[in-house]
Structure formats: C-alpha cells, structure tokens
Write a protein that holds these residues in place. Structure first.
Motif, PDB file in Angstrom:
ATOM      1  N   UNK A 204     103.891  -1.719  -2.552  1.00 23.56           N
ATOM      2  CA  UNK A 204     102.908  -2.676  -2.227  1.00 23.56           C
ATOM      3  C   UNK A 204     103.704  -3.777  -3.600  1.00 23.56           C
ATOM      4  N   UNK A 205     103.749  -3.815  -4.676  1.00 24.22           N
ATOM      5  CA  UNK A 205     104.204  -4.057  -5.391  1.00 24.22           C
ATOM      6  C   UNK A 205     105.470  -4.794  -6.150  1.00 24.22           C
ATOM      7  N   UNK A 206     106.164  -3.284  -5.722  1.00 25.11           N
ATOM      8  CA  UNK A 206     107.837  -3.573  -5.298  1.00 25.11           C
ATOM      9  C   UNK A 206     108.217  -4.304  -3.776  1.00 25.11           C
ATOM     10  N   UNK A 207     107.653  -4.473  -2.918  1.00 22.82           N
ATOM     11  CA  UNK A 207     107.995  -5.219  -2.334  1.00 22.82           C
ATOM     12  C   UNK A 207     107.587  -6.584  -2.066  1.00 22.82           C
ATOM     13  N   UNK A 208     106.721  -6.985  -3.175  1.00 18.07           N
ATOM     14  CA  UNK A 208     106.195  -8.578  -3.168  1.00 18.07           C
ATOM     15  C   UNK A 208     107.218  -8.794  -4.643  1.00 18.07           C
ATOM     16  N   UNK A 209     107.839  -8.304  -5.589  1.00 12.28           N
ATOM     17  CA  UNK A 209     108.730  -8.651  -6.067  1.00 12.28           C
ATOM     18  C   UNK A 209     110.289  -9.240  -6.028  1.00 12.28           C
ATOM     19  N   UNK A 210     110.322  -8.267  -4.346  1.00 10.18           N
ATOM     20  CA  UNK A 210     111.765  -8.368  -4.380  1.00 10.18           C
ATOM     21  C   UNK A 210     111.839  -9.696  -3.903  1.00 10.18           C
ATOM     22  N   UNK A 211     111.130  -9.599  -2.793  1.00 11.48           N
ATOM     23  CA  UNK A 211     110.512 -11.020  -2.451  1.00 11.48           C
ATOM     24  C   UNK A 211     110.327 -12.775  -2.953  1.00 11.48           C
ATOM     25  N   UNK A 212     110.552 -12.022  -4.635  1.00  7.54           N
ATOM     26  CA  UNK A 212     110.008 -13.092  -5.278  1.00  7.54           C
ATOM     27  C   UNK A 212     109.306 -13.451  -5.616  1.00  7.54           C
ATOM     28  N   UNK A 213     108.460 -12.789  -5.711  1.00  9.60           N
ATOM     29  CA  UNK A 213     106.823 -12.920  -6.386  1.00  9.60           C
ATOM     30  C   UNK A 213     106.802 -13.091  -7.677  1.00  9.60           C
ATOM     31  N   UNK A 214     105.807 -13.531  -7.921  1.00 14.32           N
ATOM     32  CA  UNK A 214     105.946 -13.566  -9.821  1.00 14.32           C
ATOM     33  C   UNK A 214     105.389 -12.386 -10.577  1.00 14.32           C
ATOM     34  N   UNK A 215     105.399 -11.536 -11.660  1.00 13.43           N
ATOM     35  CA  UNK A 215     103.973 -10.400 -12.070  1.00 13.43           C
ATOM     36  C   UNK A 215     103.248 -10.840 -11.896  1.00 13.43           C
ATOM     37  N   UNK A 216     103.014 -13.008 -12.553  1.00 19.09           N
ATOM     38  CA  UNK A 216     101.696 -13.203 -12.577  1.00 19.09           C
ATOM     39  C   UNK A 216     100.801 -13.149 -10.575  1.00 19.09           C
ATOM     40  N   UNK A 217     101.706 -13.679  -9.687  1.00 16.97           N
ATOM     41  CA  UNK A 217     101.665 -13.644  -7.911  1.00 16.97           C
ATOM     42  C   UNK A 217     100.865 -12.457  -7.671  1.00 16.97           C
ATOM     43  N   UNK A 218     101.864 -11.282  -8.778  1.00 15.48           N
ATOM     44  CA  UNK A 218     100.958  -9.556  -8.067  1.00 15.48           C
ATOM     45  C   UNK A 218     100.578  -9.737  -8.565  1.00 15.48           C
ATOM     46  N   UNK A 219     100.141  -9.725 -10.112  1.00 11.89           N
ATOM     47  CA  UNK A 219      98.923  -9.452 -10.483  1.00 11.89           C
ATOM     48  C   UNK A 219      97.691 -10.156 -10.051  1.00 11.89           C
ATOM     49  N   UNK A 220      97.391 -11.100  -9.666  1.00 17.27           N
ATOM     50  CA  UNK A 220      96.199 -11.469  -9.207  1.00 17.27           C
ATOM     51  C   UNK A 220      95.759 -10.852  -7.952  1.00 17.27           C
ATOM     52  N   UNK A 221      97.196 -11.310  -6.861  1.00 15.50           N
ATOM     53  CA  UNK A 221      96.891 -10.072  -5.333  1.00 15.50           C
ATOM     54  C   UNK A 221      96.120  -8.697  -6.069  1.00 15.50           C
ATOM     55  N   UNK A 222      96.067  -8.345  -7.353  1.00 17.96           N
ATOM     56  CA  UNK A 222      95.903  -7.188  -6.234  1.00 17.96           C
ATOM     57  C   UNK A 222      94.500  -6.590  -7.584  1.00 17.96           C
ATOM     58  N   UNK A 223      94.182  -8.290  -8.056  1.00 19.03           N
ATOM     59  CA  UNK A 223      92.766  -8.471  -9.240  1.00 19.03           C
ATOM     60  C   UNK A 223      92.019  -8.759  -7.987  1.00 19.03           C
ATOM     61  N   UNK A 224      92.419  -9.849  -6.821  1.00 25.15           N
ATOM     62  CA  UNK A 224      91.787  -9.890  -5.338  1.00 25.15           C
ATOM     63  C   UNK A 224      91.300  -8.697  -4.673  1.00 25.15           C
ATOM     64  N   UNK A 225      92.610  -8.139  -4.225  1.00 21.24           N
ATOM     65  CA  UNK A 225      92.303  -7.060  -3.934  1.00 21.24           C
ATOM     66  C   UNK A 225      90.997  -5.570  -4.650  1.00 21.24           C
ATOM     67  N   UNK A 226      91.458  -5.678  -5.476  1.00 21.86           N
ATOM     68  CA  UNK A 226      90.478  -4.787  -6.202  1.00 21.86           C
ATOM     69  C   UNK A 226      88.827  -5.418  -6.404  1.00 21.86           C
ATOM     70  N   UNK A 227      88.663  -6.145  -6.428  1.00 30.36           N
ATOM     71  CA  UNK A 227      87.869  -7.286  -5.800  1.00 30.36           C
ATOM     72  C   UNK A 227      87.088  -6.557  -4.850  1.00 30.36           C
ATOM     73  N   UNK A 228      87.760  -7.043  -3.442  1.00 27.80           N
ATOM     74  CA  UNK A 228      87.277  -6.759  -2.433  1.00 27.80           C
ATOM     75  C   UNK A 228      86.807  -5.524  -2.392  1.00 27.80           C
TER      76      UNK A 228
END
Length: 248
Positions: A204-228
C-alpha cells in the motif's frame, strides 16, 4: 476504579519487569567499564570479553522493546483467562476498563524501555569518548524530521501502530482462549498476521508513493488505519471477555 487498576498494573510491572531492567543495566555497566579501559588489544582476553558483552548488549537491546509487549500480553492472558480470571472477573470493573488499564501500563513500559535504551547508549558512547557525537546525531535526526514536517506524523503512526499491534495480540490471545487453542497455535496465528500486515502495508505504501503521495500523507493514512484497527480489536476483545469468557 480505572485508577486502582492502573495502580495494581504498575505495581506488578515494578515487581516483575524491573528485574529485566536491572539485568540490562548491569550488562550496560559491564560493557561500559570494558570500553572505558579501551577494550583491550586485538585477540587478548579483554578484547574477547568486550566482544562477547557487545554481542549480548546488541541482542538484548534489539529484544527489549519486544519483551515489553510479550510480557504485557502474557500478563493480560494470565490475568483474564487463567485461574486468576475467576478473581479478576468478580471485580466491579468492566472488561473495557481492564483492557484500557493493561494497554496504558504496556505503553508506559514500552516508552520506558526506549528511555532505558537511550540512557544505555549515551553511557556507552560516553565511555568510548563519543558522547557528543551521539547527541549531535540524535539532534540532527529530530531536526530533519521537524524540517520535513514528519515529527508529529511519525509519532502518531508509531503510537497508533503500537496500539493496534498490542490489541491484536490481545485479540489473538482472547480467541485462542475462547476456542481452547494451544500457546503455540496462538503464537503461529500472531506471526501470520504480522507477516501479512508487513506485506500488505508495504504494498500500500509503495503504491501511494508511486502515485505521488507524500511521506507525510502516507504516515497519516496508516495512523488512521491503525486507529480503526485498534478500535475494532478493542471492541472484539471486550466482547469476548464479556460474553465468551473461557477460563483455563
């Protein structure tokens, strides 16, 4: 009542896991003493002894944070699902309060372990004459994280990730106790879940980074995912304790 639960959790932690910190501290002090003497010449007894203690320190340091988790999970299972559960579950406390108290105690122990590791590393670098270099390296790392706006998302991701992982271990332990699975079976399930998580999160993180997501955005995404994930695991664990308790 949550305050009383936390009090007993910390008392148990001080009595039980403190021995691990004492052993770790003694090992660090011994290695620091050997390093302060120069470690000896290559091939002599002192250099060999320094190398042995260095290997032990490295392995112990790598395992210390993990030991805090396994200790906490073992405490959870023993307190909730073994014969101790007959007493634990007669207390006027809800299952959610039990879980919250153990999660807080586990988190405090986890942070304390990193603090102990940091102090140990600082002592070792001081004895080898590189304390200033160590402090400069740590300051540089925090400065770079702050410059790139990654300090808070990094903390948030690791905090929620720890919470999700700890509650996942609670859930595996709860399900194992509910169905009467062996200890080995529960460990096997936990290992499979961790491997699966690493594979999926990396993809997931590799796909997000390839599609232009920032490192900060990836971290926030996984923070939300972990919280859920943590919220779902918390609900499942408390329901098992409340409705499907199987004391062993």
């Amino acid at each position: 009542m949550l305050g009383k639960l936390l009090k007993y959790e910390f008392i148990f932690l001080a009595k039980d896991f403190a021995r691990t910190y004492i052993v770790y501290g003694a090992e660090v002090l011994m290695l620091s003493l050997l390093l302060s003497t120069g470690g000896g010449s290559s091939g002599d007894a002192l250099s060999i002894l320094t190398g042995i203690f260095g290997i032990i320190y490295y392995i112990f340091t790598m395992l210390l944070a993990l030991l805090t988790i396994t200790h906490n999970v073992r405490r959870f299972k023993k307190n909730m699902f073994s014969h101790e559960g007959y007493l634990t579950n007669t207390l006027p406390v809800t299952p959610s309060q039990h879980v919250i108290a153990k999660v807080i105690a586990g988190a405090v122990n986890y942070v304390l372990s990193f603090l102990v590791i940091y102090i140990g590393m600082l002592l070792l670098f001081a004895c080898s004459g590189h304390a200033d270099d160590f402090r400069k390296t740590m300051d540089f790392a925090f400065e770079k994280l702050s410059d790139f706006g990654l300090l808070f998302p990094t903390f948030l991701m690791f905090a929620t990730g720890y919470l999700a992982f700890l509650l996942c271990c609670y859930l595996v332990s709860s399900i194992g106790s509910m169905v009467g699975a062996s200890k080995g079976g529960s460990v096997f399930i936990a290992v499979i879940i961790v491997i699966g998580y690493i594979f999926v999160s990396s993809a997931i993180s590799s796909a997000m980074l390839r599609n232009g997501a920032s490192a900060e955005g990836v971290m926030y995404f996984f923070s939300f995912f972990y919280a859920v994930c943590a919220a779902i695991e918390f609900v499942l664990v408390t329901r098992i304790i409340k409705y499907n308790l199987n004391l062993q």
